[in-house]
Scaffold this motif. Structure first.
Motif, PDB file in Angstrom:
ATOM      1  N   ALA A   8      35.063  55.841  48.652  1.00 54.21           N
ATOM      2  CA  ALA A   8      34.356  56.997  48.095  1.00 54.21           C
ATOM      3  C   ALA A   8      32.861  56.710  47.976  1.00 54.21           C
ATOM      4  O   ALA A   8      32.027  57.580  48.285  1.00 54.21           O
ATOM      5  N   PHE A   9      32.524  55.502  47.566  1.00 46.45           N
ATOM      6  CA  PHE A   9      31.109  55.127  47.470  1.00 46.45           C
ATOM      7  C   PHE A   9      30.464  55.101  48.851  1.00 46.45           C
ATOM      8  O   PHE A   9      29.336  55.579  49.029  1.00 46.45           O
ATOM      9  N   ALA A  10      31.174  54.560  49.841  1.00 48.74           N
ATOM     10  CA  ALA A  10      30.654  54.534  51.211  1.00 48.74           C
ATOM     11  C   ALA A  10      30.488  55.959  51.743  1.00 48.74           C
ATOM     12  O   ALA A  10      29.497  56.262  52.416  1.00 48.74           O
ATOM     13  N   LEU A  11      31.429  56.844  51.438  1.00 50.43           N
ATOM     14  CA  LEU A  11      31.321  58.242  51.859  1.00 50.43           C
ATOM     15  C   LEU A  11      30.096  58.901  51.247  1.00 50.43           C
ATOM     16  O   LEU A  11      29.312  59.564  51.948  1.00 50.43           O
ATOM     17  N   MET A  12      29.894  58.708  49.965  1.00 50.29           N
ATOM     18  CA  MET A  12      28.740  59.326  49.305  1.00 50.29           C
ATOM     19  C   MET A  12      27.425  58.743  49.830  1.00 50.29           C
ATOM     20  O   MET A  12      26.444  59.463  50.006  1.00 50.29           O
ATOM     21  N   ALA A  13      27.407  57.439  50.088  1.00 47.37           N
ATOM     22  CA  ALA A  13      26.204  56.831  50.662  1.00 47.37           C
ATOM     23  C   ALA A  13      25.932  57.394  52.048  1.00 47.37           C
ATOM     24  O   ALA A  13      24.787  57.706  52.400  1.00 47.37           O
ATOM     25  N   GLY A  14      26.970  57.549  52.861  1.00 47.68           N
ATOM     26  CA  GLY A  14      26.806  58.091  54.206  1.00 47.68           C
ATOM     27  C   GLY A  14      26.360  59.540  54.207  1.00 47.68           C
ATOM     28  O   GLY A  14      25.486  59.933  54.994  1.00 47.68           O
ATOM     29  N   LEU A  86      33.516  63.329  58.238  1.00 49.45           N
ATOM     30  CA  LEU A  86      33.762  62.494  57.063  1.00 49.45           C
ATOM     31  C   LEU A  86      33.923  61.024  57.448  1.00 49.45           C
ATOM     32  O   LEU A  86      33.368  60.141  56.796  1.00 49.45           O
ATOM     33  N   VAL A  87      34.680  60.763  58.505  1.00 47.00           N
ATOM     34  CA  VAL A  87      34.850  59.383  58.961  1.00 47.00           C
ATOM     35  C   VAL A  87      33.509  58.816  59.425  1.00 47.00           C
ATOM     36  O   VAL A  87      33.172  57.661  59.140  1.00 47.00           O
ATOM     37  N   TRP A  88      32.736  59.628  60.123  1.00 44.64           N
ATOM     38  CA  TRP A  88      31.410  59.208  60.585  1.00 44.64           C
ATOM     39  C   TRP A  88      30.514  58.884  59.389  1.00 44.64           C
ATOM     40  O   TRP A  88      29.788  57.894  59.379  1.00 44.64           O
ATOM     41  N   ALA A  89      30.579  59.715  58.347  1.00 44.77           N
ATOM     42  CA  ALA A  89      29.775  59.487  57.146  1.00 44.77           C
ATOM     43  C   ALA A  89      30.203  58.206  56.435  1.00 44.77           C
ATOM     44  O   ALA A  89      29.361  57.460  55.921  1.00 44.77           O
ATOM     45  N   ILE A  90      31.505  57.918  56.410  1.00 45.28           N
ATOM     46  CA  ILE A  90      31.974  56.664  55.802  1.00 45.28           C
ATOM     47  C   ILE A  90      31.430  55.472  56.574  1.00 45.28           C
ATOM     48  O   ILE A  90      30.929  54.505  55.981  1.00 45.28           O
ATOM     49  N   ALA A  91      31.493  55.533  57.905  1.00 44.19           N
ATOM     50  CA  ALA A  91      30.972  54.437  58.721  1.00 44.19           C
ATOM     51  C   ALA A  91      29.468  54.274  58.510  1.00 44.19           C
ATOM     52  O   ALA A  91      28.962  53.147  58.386  1.00 44.19           O
ATOM     53  N   LEU A  92      28.747  55.382  58.456  1.00 37.81           N
ATOM     54  CA  LEU A  92      27.307  55.331  58.206  1.00 37.81           C
ATOM     55  C   LEU A  92      27.020  54.749  56.824  1.00 37.81           C
ATOM     56  O   LEU A  92      26.090  53.955  56.651  1.00 37.81           O
ATOM     57  N   GLY A  93      27.822  55.115  55.844  1.00 42.05           N
ATOM     58  CA  GLY A  93      27.655  54.574  54.498  1.00 42.05           C
ATOM     59  C   GLY A  93      27.906  53.081  54.435  1.00 42.05           C
ATOM     60  O   GLY A  93      27.188  52.346  53.746  1.00 42.05           O
ATOM     61  N   ILE A  94      28.918  52.602  55.157  1.00 39.70           N
ATOM     62  CA  ILE A  94      29.195  51.167  55.187  1.00 39.70           C
ATOM     63  C   ILE A  94      28.014  50.412  55.788  1.00 39.70           C
ATOM     64  O   ILE A  94      27.589  49.367  55.272  1.00 39.70           O
ATOM     65  N   GLY A  98      25.594  47.824  53.774  1.00 40.57           N
ATOM     66  CA  GLY A  98      25.396  46.476  54.312  1.00 40.57           C
ATOM     67  C   GLY A  98      23.936  46.152  54.514  1.00 40.57           C
ATOM     68  O   GLY A  98      23.473  45.048  54.184  1.00 40.57           O
ATOM     69  N   LEU A  99      23.172  47.118  55.064  1.00 38.68           N
ATOM     70  CA  LEU A  99      21.740  46.906  55.232  1.00 38.68           C
ATOM     71  C   LEU A  99      21.031  46.743  53.895  1.00 38.68           C
ATOM     72  O   LEU A  99      20.152  45.880  53.753  1.00 38.68           O
ATOM     73  N   ALA A 100      21.405  47.551  52.927  1.00 35.85           N
ATOM     74  CA  ALA A 100      20.784  47.457  51.605  1.00 35.85           C
ATOM     75  C   ALA A 100      21.096  46.103  50.967  1.00 35.85           C
ATOM     76  O   ALA A 100      20.237  45.492  50.326  1.00 35.85           O
TER      77      ALA A 100
END
Length: 107
Positions: A8-14, A86-94, A98-100
């Motif tokens: 959920a955090f990765a989704l929101m970040a993405g 949604l899956v794309w946003a989760i991957a982008l969030g991860i 990681g970069l942060a």
């Protein structure tokens, strides 16, 4: 339960990264975000890849909603596009998390 919270955090970040990137791109060009010119162009491959990676979930959502309003796609296909975004946003969030984390380690 921890895995669900992390996803959920990765989704929101993405969604946040994609929304900010898409909004900045719309402000710069004055056009609606989509998988078309000026955002995606065969003449500017690198810029197209970067814009699609950063704002892709919002581009996909905008294009899918526009196609649904025009009755060009079914509700099932719209649902598939939403799940893909949604899956794309989760991957982008991860990737963003990681970069942060790496950048925070440098400080």
């Amino acid at each position: 339960m921890g895995g669900i919270m992390e996803m959920a955090f990765a989704l929101m970040a993405g969604v946040t990264v994609s929304g900010i990137a898409g909004s900045l791109m719309e402000l710069a060009t004055g056009r609606t975000l989509s998988f078309s010119e000026p955002y995606v162009s065969p003449r500017r491959i690198l810029r197209s890849i970067v814009s699609a990676v950063c704002a892709g979930p919002m581009m996909l959502a905008n294009d899918a909603l526009f196609a649904r309003r025009q009755k060009a796609i079914s509700g099932l296909y719209l649902g598939f596009c939403v799940c893909t975004a949604l899956v794309w946003a989760i991957a982008l969030g991860i990737v963003a998390i990681g970069l942060a984390a790496r950048l925070a380690g440098l400080l």
